[in-house]
Design an enzyme around this catalytic site. Structure first.
Site, PDB file in Angstrom:
ATOM      1  N   CYS A   1     132.755  13.642 -40.827  1.00 13.99           N
ATOM      2  CA  CYS A   1     132.413  13.337 -39.381  1.00 13.99           C
ATOM      3  C   CYS A   1     133.380  13.954 -38.460  1.00 13.99           C
ATOM      4  O   CYS A   1     134.558  13.497 -38.423  1.00 13.99           O
ATOM      5  CB  CYS A   1     132.300  11.931 -39.355  1.00 13.99           C
ATOM      6  SG  CYS A   1     132.000  11.147 -37.555  1.00 13.99           S
TER       7      CYS A   1
ATOM      8  N   CYS B   1     130.737  18.956 -34.797  1.00 11.81           N
ATOM      9  CA  CYS B   1     130.023  17.773 -35.066  1.00 11.81           C
ATOM     10  C   CYS B   1     129.134  18.147 -36.365  1.00 11.81           C
ATOM     11  O   CYS B   1     128.604  19.327 -36.162  1.00 11.81           O
ATOM     12  CB  CYS B   1     129.208  17.062 -33.892  1.00 11.81           C
ATOM     13  SG  CYS B   1     128.005  15.953 -34.391  1.00 11.81           S
TER      14      CYS B   1
END
Ligand code: DGL
Length: 246
Positions: free
Chosen positions: A70, A170
């Site tokens: 993440c 991301c």
């Protein structure tokens, strides 16, 4: 080896996919915190509270390493996570920054969540390059709902069209990679899983033992199952478990 991988939802599966391709014979334990998605709009304090539960979960699972799949958590909480546990931790952003500092290309665009962009981790760490950081806030909801709006993608791509490199800051964004490539055919698009994989040391990739993937999600939905099938498009033994974490 038993490898723990986590993200707020689907995004980390793009990292898992690359690991499985390169090291198919390990056990992968994936934790997708779909109950608390999106992470990109949370404060550091809110994220830490969620991450404590995830690290505790992986400690009980006895994993050999934890991959922070993440960008948001990597940019905001890496040092805190390293203090929480003795398990070996890898994040997605540090290897990406190391890679970007080595390549000759100078103009680097970053697409990422609000939190990652507001941390300015890329701008600060790539201070010899020209960096443009853009919060592409519609991307994660679009991907999780599987409702892709090409106009939104096109408009963001337009902003980085004169750049040599685009970093998918991301882990959800590699799901859009083919679409991004269409609007940026000459741009080097960086999926953070690749520099990460070049960094991670997998010691006992025993070719005789067969691998296993166990996916844990904190909230179930039909679209989630469909999305998982689209991302993990290989035949592999996958076990799903819905977690009920308070
Ligand atoms: N996939 C995550 C990231 O890399 C989190 C996205 C979100 O939940 O906002 O930043």
């Amino acid at each position: 080896m038993k490898i723990g991988i986590f993200d707020s939802g689907l995004g980390g599966l793009t990292v898992l996919r690359e690991f499985v391709k390169k090291y198919p014979n390990n056990t992968y334990i994936y934790y997708g915190d779909t109950k608390n998605i999106p992470y990109g709009d949370k404060t550091k304090k809110e994220l830490i509270e969620l991450i404590v539960k995830i690290i505790t979960f992986f400690e009980k699972e006895n994993v050999d390493m934890i991959i922070i799949a993440c960008g948001t958590v990597s940019s905001m909480c890496l040092n805190e996570i390293k203090k929480m546990t003795n398990i070996l931790i890898y994040d997605v952003i540090s290897p990406t920054i190391e890679y970007l500092n080595k390549i000759p290309q100078n103009k680097i665009g970053i697409f990422a969540t609000n939190a990652t962009i507001n941390s300015h981790i890329f701008k600060i760490s790539l201070n010899k390059k020209r960096v443009l950081e853009i919060a592409t806030k519609e991307f994660v909801p679009m991907i999780e709902k599987n409702k892709i709006n090409l106009n939104i993608i096109k408009n963001y791509c337009y902003q980085v069209s004169s750049f040599d490199v685009l970093v998918l800051g991301c882990t959800h964004y590699p799901i859009l990679e083919r679409k991004l490539k269409k609007y940026l055919p000459n741009t080097l698009i960086v999926n953070m899983a690749i520099p990460l994989l070049n960094k991670v040391k997998i010691t006992n990739n025993n070719n005789n033992s067969s691998g296993k993937i166990i996916l844990y999600f904190t909230k179930q939905s039909d679209i989630l199952l469909q999305n998982i099938n689209n991302i993990l498009d290989f035949s592999y033994k996958i076990i799903f478990i819905w977690l009920n974490i308070k």
